[in-house]
Design a protein around this motif. Sequence first.
Motif, PDB file in Angstrom:
ATOM      1  N   LEU A   4       0.678  -0.925  -0.224  1.00 40.58           N
ATOM      2  CA  LEU A   4      -0.457   0.276   0.170  1.00 40.58           C
ATOM      3  C   LEU A   4       0.977   0.944   0.388  1.00 40.58           C
ATOM      4  N   GLU A   5       1.879   1.424   1.001  1.00 33.88           N
ATOM      5  CA  GLU A   5       2.850   2.677   1.104  1.00 33.88           C
ATOM      6  C   GLU A   5       3.524   2.915  -0.526  1.00 33.88           C
ATOM      7  N   LYS A   6       3.741   1.900  -0.638  1.00 34.02           N
ATOM      8  CA  LYS A   6       4.915   1.615  -1.848  1.00 34.02           C
ATOM      9  C   LYS A   6       3.852   1.889  -3.532  1.00 34.02           C
ATOM     10  N   TYR A   7       2.505   1.589  -3.570  1.00 31.56           N
ATOM     11  CA  TYR A   7       1.420   1.916  -4.499  1.00 31.56           C
ATOM     12  C   TYR A   7       1.346   3.480  -4.438  1.00 31.56           C
ATOM     13  N   ARG A   8       1.573   4.219  -3.173  1.00 30.79           N
ATOM     14  CA  ARG A   8       1.170   5.384  -3.426  1.00 30.79           C
ATOM     15  C   ARG A   8       1.722   6.019  -3.885  1.00 30.79           C
ATOM     16  N   ALA A   9       3.086   5.851  -3.079  1.00 30.47           N
ATOM     17  CA  ALA A   9       4.197   6.912  -3.494  1.00 30.47           C
ATOM     18  C   ALA A   9       4.249   7.056  -5.010  1.00 30.47           C
ATOM     19  N   TYR A  10       4.753   5.589  -5.876  1.00 29.64           N
ATOM     20  CA  TYR A  10       4.341   5.024  -7.495  1.00 29.64           C
ATOM     21  C   TYR A  10       3.973   5.867  -7.473  1.00 29.64           C
ATOM     22  N   ILE A  11       2.110   6.154  -7.847  1.00 30.12           N
ATOM     23  CA  ILE A  11       0.779   6.847  -8.255  1.00 30.12           C
ATOM     24  C   ILE A  11       1.144   7.952  -8.753  1.00 30.12           C
ATOM     25  N   GLN A  12       2.123   8.438  -7.047  1.00 31.82           N
ATOM     26  CA  GLN A  12       2.460  10.001  -6.671  1.00 31.82           C
ATOM     27  C   GLN A  12       3.522  10.269  -7.556  1.00 31.82           C
ATOM     28  N   GLU A  13       4.726   9.973  -7.459  1.00 38.66           N
ATOM     29  CA  GLU A  13       5.713   9.806  -8.314  1.00 38.66           C
ATOM     30  C   GLU A  13       5.143   9.944  -9.681  1.00 38.66           C
ATOM     31  N   ILE A  14       3.958   9.376 -10.655  1.00 38.67           N
ATOM     32  CA  ILE A  14       3.743   9.411 -12.113  1.00 38.67           C
ATOM     33  C   ILE A  14       2.848  11.133 -12.006  1.00 38.67           C
ATOM     34  N   LEU A  15       1.842  10.921 -10.951  1.00 39.40           N
ATOM     35  CA  LEU A  15       0.858  12.611 -11.179  1.00 39.40           C
ATOM     36  C   LEU A  15       2.372  13.370 -11.080  1.00 39.40           C
ATOM     37  N   VAL A  16       3.092  13.392 -10.530  1.00 37.83           N
ATOM     38  CA  VAL A  16       4.244  14.668  -9.719  1.00 37.83           C
ATOM     39  C   VAL A  16       4.799  14.949 -11.688  1.00 37.83           C
ATOM     40  N   LYS A  17       4.603  13.948 -11.752  1.00 37.33           N
ATOM     41  CA  LYS A  17       6.045  13.399 -13.291  1.00 37.33           C
ATOM     42  C   LYS A  17       4.918  14.108 -13.861  1.00 37.33           C
ATOM     43  N   TYR A  18       3.810  13.418 -14.441  1.00 38.17           N
ATOM     44  CA  TYR A  18       2.585  14.561 -15.843  1.00 38.17           C
ATOM     45  C   TYR A  18       2.723  15.989 -15.028  1.00 38.17           C
ATOM     46  N   ALA A  19       2.365  15.913 -14.001  1.00 41.33           N
ATOM     47  CA  ALA A  19       2.068  17.559 -13.816  1.00 41.33           C
ATOM     48  C   ALA A  19       3.658  18.344 -14.359  1.00 41.33           C
ATOM     49  N   ASN A  20       4.596  18.040 -13.580  1.00 39.43           N
ATOM     50  CA  ASN A  20       6.084  18.190 -14.114  1.00 39.43           C
ATOM     51  C   ASN A  20       5.877  18.761 -16.244  1.00 39.43           C
ATOM     52  N   ARG A  21       5.552  18.058 -16.242  1.00 36.44           N
ATOM     53  CA  ARG A  21       5.717  18.085 -17.719  1.00 36.44           C
ATOM     54  C   ARG A  21       4.725  18.934 -18.706  1.00 36.44           C
ATOM     55  N   SER A  22       3.526  18.997 -17.975  1.00 35.36           N
ATOM     56  CA  SER A  22       2.139  19.191 -18.777  1.00 35.36           C
ATOM     57  C   SER A  22       2.243  21.183 -18.462  1.00 35.36           C
ATOM     58  N   SER A  23       3.567  21.962 -18.556  1.00 37.85           N
ATOM     59  CA  SER A  23       2.983  23.055 -18.747  1.00 37.85           C
ATOM     60  C   SER A  23       2.995  24.497 -19.801  1.00 37.85           C
ATOM     61  N   SER A  24       2.480  23.554 -21.211  1.00 39.16           N
ATOM     62  CA  SER A  24       2.729  24.121 -22.139  1.00 39.16           C
ATOM     63  C   SER A  24       2.099  25.595 -22.163  1.00 39.16           C
ATOM     64  N   ASN A  25       1.027  25.558 -21.817  1.00 38.23           N
ATOM     65  CA  ASN A  25      -0.588  26.617 -22.046  1.00 38.23           C
ATOM     66  C   ASN A  25      -0.084  27.627 -20.585  1.00 38.23           C
ATOM     67  N   GLU A  26       0.075  28.772 -20.473  1.00 41.30           N
ATOM     68  CA  GLU A  26       0.498  29.811 -19.743  1.00 41.30           C
ATOM     69  C   GLU A  26      -1.506  29.638 -19.044  1.00 41.30           C
ATOM     70  N   GLY A  27      -1.409  29.715 -18.573  1.00 44.64           N
ATOM     71  CA  GLY A  27      -3.319  30.148 -17.511  1.00 44.64           C
ATOM     72  C   GLY A  27      -3.655  28.837 -17.531  1.00 44.64           C
ATOM     73  N   VAL A  28      -3.236  28.136 -17.590  1.00 44.47           N
ATOM     74  CA  VAL A  28      -3.611  26.754 -17.253  1.00 44.47           C
ATOM     75  C   VAL A  28      -2.973  26.048 -16.406  1.00 44.47           C
ATOM     76  N   GLU A  29      -2.797  25.702 -15.153  1.00 43.78           N
ATOM     77  CA  GLU A  29      -2.519  24.864 -14.330  1.00 43.78           C
ATOM     78  C   GLU A  29      -2.576  23.439 -13.751  1.00 43.78           C
ATOM     79  N   ALA A  30      -1.438  22.901 -14.167  1.00 45.09           N
ATOM     80  CA  ALA A  30      -1.642  20.934 -13.898  1.00 45.09           C
ATOM     81  C   ALA A  30      -1.667  21.371 -12.060  1.00 45.09           C
ATOM     82  N   GLN A  31      -3.063  20.033 -11.422  1.00 46.76           N
ATOM     83  CA  GLN A  31      -2.549  20.173  -9.826  1.00 46.76           C
ATOM     84  C   GLN A  31      -2.681  18.809  -9.379  1.00 46.76           C
ATOM     85  N   THR A  32      -1.796  18.487  -8.748  1.00 50.29           N
ATOM     86  CA  THR A  32      -2.318  16.450  -8.648  1.00 50.29           C
ATOM     87  C   THR A  32      -2.758  16.736  -7.319  1.00 50.29           C
ATOM     88  N   ILE A  33      -3.466  16.031  -7.172  1.00 49.14           N
ATOM     89  CA  ILE A  33      -5.050  16.033  -5.569  1.00 49.14           C
ATOM     90  C   ILE A  33      -4.412  14.528  -5.180  1.00 49.14           C
TER      91      ILE A  33
END
Length: 111
Positions: A4-33
């Motif tokens: 469970l702890e590993k899976y939580r960490a893996y998911i958060q790592e993936i979402l943060v990676k995609y959030a950091n990758r997706s900043s092409s549009n000014e005015g649109v924010e990628a938010q992780t929840i």
Amino acid sequence: MENLEKYRAYIQEILVKYANRSSSNEGVEAQTIFDTKHDHYQLIYVGWHNRQRVYGPVLHLDIKDGKIWIQWNGTEDDIGNELVEMGVPKQDIVVGFHPPYMRQFTEYGVD
């Protein structure tokens, strides 16, 4: 519990990676929840682009009964494969956006 702890960490790592990758549009924010109490995780876009409201999920993953459920994948990437490469067994991944009767034909878990 260890998974469970590993899976939580893996998911958060993936979402943060995609959030950091997706900043092409000014005015649109990628938010992780990250709802670690109920194990719901999302990446959403919020903002405005060309006077149009942008709001919606890009990725949504849950952990239910010890398995990672991919509830929504708005990317062109194979998130299930990324989880496998991180060490998650295929039977612990459920593609939740496929109808239940179709899951038996995937290489991942059924439920």
